[in-house]
Design a protein around this motif. Structure first.
Motif, mmCIF file in Angstrom:
data_model
loop_
_atom_site.group_PDB
_atom_site.id
_atom_site.type_symbol
_atom_site.label_atom_id
_atom_site.label_comp_id
_atom_site.label_asym_id
_atom_site.label_seq_id
_atom_site.Cartn_x
_atom_site.Cartn_y
_atom_site.Cartn_z
ATOM 1 N N ASP A 196 16.900 16.013 -24.730
ATOM 2 C CA ASP A 196 16.248 14.722 -24.557
ATOM 3 C C ASP A 196 15.489 14.685 -23.231
ATOM 4 O O ASP A 196 14.347 14.221 -23.161
ATOM 5 C CB ASP A 196 17.287 13.602 -24.599
ATOM 6 C CG ASP A 196 16.665 12.231 -24.428
ATOM 7 O OD1 ASP A 196 15.834 11.847 -25.271
ATOM 8 O OD2 ASP A 196 17.000 11.539 -23.456
ATOM 9 N N LEU A 496 18.294 -3.455 -24.773
ATOM 10 C CA LEU A 496 18.050 -2.020 -24.844
ATOM 11 C C LEU A 496 18.439 -1.339 -23.539
ATOM 12 O O LEU A 496 19.039 -0.255 -23.537
ATOM 13 C CB LEU A 496 16.580 -1.751 -25.166
ATOM 14 C CG LEU A 496 16.187 -0.289 -25.404
ATOM 15 C CD1 LEU A 496 16.988 0.304 -26.557
ATOM 16 C CD2 LEU A 496 14.693 -0.193 -25.701
ATOM 17 N N THR A 500 21.379 1.442 -23.201
ATOM 18 C CA THR A 500 20.995 2.767 -22.702
ATOM 19 C C THR A 500 21.851 3.168 -21.514
ATOM 20 O O THR A 500 22.345 4.301 -21.436
ATOM 21 C CB THR A 500 19.509 2.762 -22.300
ATOM 22 O OG1 THR A 500 18.715 2.437 -23.455
ATOM 23 C CG2 THR A 500 19.085 4.120 -21.773
ATOM 24 N N HIS A 503 25.537 3.790 -22.672
ATOM 25 C CA HIS A 503 25.708 4.672 -23.827
ATOM 26 C C HIS A 503 26.908 5.617 -23.684
ATOM 27 O O HIS A 503 27.812 5.627 -24.536
ATOM 28 C CB HIS A 503 24.399 5.426 -24.075
ATOM 29 C CG HIS A 503 24.467 6.462 -25.142
ATOM 30 N ND1 HIS A 503 23.624 7.552 -25.174
ATOM 31 C CD2 HIS A 503 25.275 6.609 -26.224
ATOM 32 C CE1 HIS A 503 23.909 8.293 -26.208
ATOM 33 N NE2 HIS A 503 24.905 7.752 -26.869
ATOM 34 N N PHE A 532 21.278 0.569 -32.253
ATOM 35 C CA PHE A 532 20.816 1.243 -31.033
ATOM 36 C C PHE A 532 20.795 2.748 -31.207
ATOM 37 O O PHE A 532 19.795 3.415 -30.888
ATOM 38 C CB PHE A 532 21.710 0.862 -29.856
ATOM 39 C CG PHE A 532 21.552 1.745 -28.650
ATOM 40 C CD1 PHE A 532 20.439 1.645 -27.840
ATOM 41 C CD2 PHE A 532 22.508 2.707 -28.342
ATOM 42 C CE1 PHE A 532 20.272 2.474 -26.733
ATOM 43 C CE2 PHE A 532 22.363 3.534 -27.249
ATOM 44 C CZ PHE A 532 21.236 3.417 -26.439
ATOM 45 N N GLN A 536 17.245 4.873 -31.133
ATOM 46 C CA GLN A 536 17.044 5.740 -29.979
ATOM 47 C C GLN A 536 17.172 7.219 -30.327
ATOM 48 O O GLN A 536 17.020 8.076 -29.464
ATOM 49 C CB GLN A 536 18.047 5.380 -28.876
ATOM 50 C CG GLN A 536 17.785 4.025 -28.256
ATOM 51 C CD GLN A 536 16.446 3.969 -27.558
ATOM 52 O OE1 GLN A 536 16.215 4.677 -26.576
ATOM 53 N NE2 GLN A 536 15.548 3.139 -28.045
ATOM 54 N N HIS A 538 19.906 8.830 -31.281
ATOM 55 C CA HIS A 538 21.215 9.432 -31.004
ATOM 56 C C HIS A 538 21.984 9.538 -32.325
ATOM 57 O O HIS A 538 23.055 8.958 -32.498
ATOM 58 C CB HIS A 538 21.988 8.579 -29.992
ATOM 59 C CG HIS A 538 21.290 8.375 -28.694
ATOM 60 N ND1 HIS A 538 20.928 9.420 -27.878
ATOM 61 C CD2 HIS A 538 20.872 7.247 -28.067
ATOM 62 C CE1 HIS A 538 20.331 8.948 -26.796
ATOM 63 N NE2 HIS A 538 20.268 7.639 -26.890
#
Length: 771
Positions: A196, A496, A500, A503, A532, A536, A538
């Motif tokens: 990432d 968000l 983030t 997380h 989320f 994103q 994930h």
């Protein structure tokens, strides 16, 4: 591979190369007079992972040179075809080199903050400097030593000293190999974090560890990057994170010597011993001033002895001396008393000896700060914020902030980022011991409940902002207990940002809740994280969290929760391409809804099946399930499910080329959604109408529909929806003969998708490079 790893031309070439490999596979099957070799059969003949083979043949990653040659020979490539493969690979390598040189791409800069001064490590720094002058191979330095000896400080300090030599960036990860809670970071999680940071779209990240590692090595090829792998448990945790080409230098820190990393991977061992007495004295002098240390040399020596010459303990002692202002002799006496108290626990190792230092610093705290310190041992890590600490202790935010500041000044915590606090593993373990010995189990359970309520309640609030106007899943929902400080975001951007930042903590909390039997929290938190994690990218974390939610629902014996969890786990499997698993979970959900007489749930599951078939390129099967959804929703009198189904039926007709029918269904959906005031559903339906009008050649109507969609998605804060519509609007403007406006729409879409790190960015980028 995307971002810096591969530009648009290289991405297209990668797809072409995969297409050539698939063509060879088909011809090989015809020549043998049988079916194509399956991924597993190819894997068996090559010795690779079947998932890696799948990634090579679908263009998600590029085989190393030897694997590409082996695969080509296995499939019977002619010399001319082998040459074409080599040419394609050369183009991809050049594409990656061009992308790596692109000035608009930021190199990752992940190093933690440097220490102000590093005492007594000149020899080790010189050895690292010497290693950095040998760029002809991958250089790995394995820094080992006891806990608290300063391994991380040495690695980070040296990394900052030489960072400018590694112009392609620096990667850092705390592998948490000796986490007191036993939650070491997996190599797969670390790899996904690095990919990432290197701007690889999540859609191109394979599912299996060996394929992820192959992709990681491909991305690093040709780059000069410094990698710090901190707190490794063993060589097996580290090995997948090692690059495969020269130009990179890896620093590994561990309490273990990592012997196999030295013997098998050529790592250079760098054992780190206790500070010399002179270096320990220098550390105290740096912190307290030369005059103060020189005035009481015997007391300073006693403090050094009590701290076992460990930098961590010496830093704590220095902080106590700075705060109190007491004579060093007084502090040395206190330490001596603490040492006598803990003498029976001292096994002769350095860590055992500094328990007295921890105790001495802990007993100097105010009672509220000491209480918070003990409770911090209940937090799963890796860091904690003020609201979370306040909830853990049942305090106000202001009170928690004061206590966290006190603990930071005592060097028992570090505020390594503004508002985020962390502690050394040894101190976390000590806090856990204190809590077990001091606080009743009922108090610890209550504190854990408050902590889980804080994260679960805030995650639900954030999730509702990410998916406004969606039907909430309120089953098992309960108000937080008294003392919980919610950190509720109020906007999409705040939601968000919170998710983030939290997380890794949220995943650790989910695992903690599962291990401690908080099944309601596991189910609710897994449900709240779904949107989320999906948006994103994930997706592997999404599978894990949904699976945890399902297991919790099964332990609870709650059929409704199980059905919902099956549906969401199916969605997670769908995104990562595990279609068979997705179908299985949706069939189970369907059976539970039918058994419970839940017509609405049954309708939603059919809609999920429709979306799954649509993703698999089967619009007619998708249409059948959408029609079933519509029938059930009408029978249940659920207007919103009916509106969603009408739009889905219309979309399926559009995918089948039946655009007039699509318009009819979508217009019915739009009317109903406007009556309901459902702006999210309305936005999706305007988008479907635009698609149908476009393919009927009614471009002006399509532009109107897409512009209405944009208004709604922007009001909702739906960034992905906005980008998706901008991409289609650009297509329509291009069809109208307005390439300038089309490119402007595509560029806006690309900017959003790039910011979201969404895999759709590659397709939009390709539109911009077309003539």
């Amino acid at each position: 591979m995307g971002g810096r790893a591969l530009d648009a031309t290289g991405a297209q070439t990668l797809d072409d190369l995969a297409g050539l490999l698939r063509a060879l596979r088909r011809r090989h099957a015809r020549q043998l007079g049988g079916g194509e070799l399956t991924y597993r059969e190819l894997a068996a003949r090559t010795g690779w992972s079947h998932t890696a083979i799948a990634e090579y043949l679908t263009g998600k990653t590029l085989p190393p040179t030897d694997r590409l040659d082996d695969l080509a020979r296995l499939l019977g490539a002619t010399p001319a075809e082998q040459g074409a493969l080599a040419t394609a690979r050369d183009r991809i390598d050049e594409s990656r080199r061009r992308a790596a040189r692109a000035p608009d791409r930021l190199a990752p800069r992940q190093l933690p903050a440097d220490v102000a001064r590093l005492a007594g490590r000149d020899d080790e720094l010189a050895r690292l400097d010497k290693l950095a002058t040998a760029p002809t191979a991958v250089v790995v330095a394995a820094i080992s030593g006891t806990a608290g000896v300063g391994k991380t400080a040495l690695a980070v300090h040296w990394a900052h000293r030489v960072a400018e030599r590694f112009d392609d960036g620096q990667l850092y990860v705390n592998l948490r190999g000796f986490d007191p809670g036993g939650q070491a970071l997996s190599a797969a999680t670390a790899l996904r974090g690095f990919l990432d940071a290197l701007a690889v779209p999540a859609a191109r990240v394979p599912a299996e560890l060996d394929a992820q590692a192959a992709l990681y090595r491909s991305v690093l090829a040709g780059r000069r990057i410094l990698i710090v792998l901190d707190n490794a448990r063993d060589a097996e945790q580290v090995r997948p994170l090692l690059p495969g080409a020269p130009g990179t230098l890896v620093l590994v820190t561990s309490r273990n010597q990592l012997t196999s990393l030295v013997s098998l991977d050529g790592a250079h061992p760098l054992p780190l011993g206790l500070l010399t007495r002179q270096a320990a004295n220098d550390l105290l002098t740096n912190r307290l001033g030369a005059q103060r240390v020189a005035a009481e040399p015997e007391a300073a020596e006693a403090i050094i002895t009590a701290c076992a010459r460990l930098p961590l303990a010496l830093s704590i002692a220095a902080a106590r001396a700075q705060q109190s202002g007491f004579p060093l002799a007084t502090l040395a006496g206190e330490l001596g008393t603490a040492g006598q108290r803990f003498g029976v626990l001292d096994a002769g190792d350095a860590v055992g000896e500094v328990r007295a230092v921890f105790s001495w610093s802990y007993t100097s705290l105010t009672a509220p700060a000491a209480g918070l310190f003990r409770l911090l041992g209940l937090h799963p890590g890796p860091d904690i914020t003020v609201p979370a600490a306040a909830s853990l202790a049942g305090l106000t935010a202001a009170a928690a902030r004061r206590l966290l500041t006190e603990l930071t000044r005592a060097n028992l915590l570090t505020e390594y980022r503004p508002g985020r606090f962390t502690a050394h593993d040894l101190l976390r373990a000590y806090a856990t011991e204190l809590a077990d010995d001091t606080d009743p189990e009922s108090d610890r359970r209550a504190a854990t409940t408050r902590l889980l309520d804080h994260y679960t309640d805030t995650a639900h609030a954030a999730d509702e902002l990410l998916r406004p106007n969606a039907d909430p899943v309120d089953h098992l929902r309960a108000a937080p207990v008294a003392g919980v400080l919610s950190d509720r975001p109020t906007t999409h951007a705040e939601a968000l940002a919170w998710l983030t930042a939290e997380h890794p903590v949220l995943l650790a909390v989910l695992r903690q809740a599962a291990g401690a039997g908080f099944d309601v929290h596991v189910w609710r938190l897994g449900r709240a994280l779904d949107t989320f994690l999906d948006r994103q990218g994930h997706w592997h974390d999404r599978v894990e969290s949904c699976r945890a939610a399902l297991l919790a629902a099964e332990r609870l014996g709650d059929g409704v929760a199980q059905a919902v969890a099956h549906r969401f786990l199916a969605g997670a499997h769908t995104v990562v391409g595990h279609y068979a698993d997705a179908h299985d979970h949706l069939e189970r959900a369907l059976a539970l809804y039918v058994l419970g007489g839940d017509t609405e749930g049954e309708a939603r599951t059919h809609q999920n099946l429709a979306a799954l078939w649509d993703r698999q390129g089967e619009p007619r099967k998708a249409l059948a399930h959408s029609m079933r959804t519509l029938t059930l929703a009408r029978a249940a009198g659920h207007d919103r499910a009916q509106a969603d189904a009408l739009n889905a039926v219309g979309w399926c007709h559009a995918q089948l080329g039946e655009h007039s029918s699509a318009l009819a269904y979508c217009e019915q959906a739009l009317q109903l959604l406007q009556q309901l005031g459902d702006h999210a559903g309305e936005a999706a339906t305007w988008d479907s109408l635009g698609f149908a009008h476009h393919h009927l050649g009614q471009y002006d109507q399509a532009v109107h529909c897409y512009e209405r969609t944009l208004e709604l998605t922007r009001d909702l804060g739906d960034r992905w929806g906005e980008a998706d519509t901008l991409s289609r609007l650009g297509d329509t403007r291009a069809a109208l003969g307005d390439p300038t406006s089309a490119r402007a729409d595509w560029q806006l879409a690309l900017d959003i998708l790039t910011a979201l790190n969404h895999p759709d960015a590659a397709a939009v980028r390709a539109k911009l490079v077309l003539p």
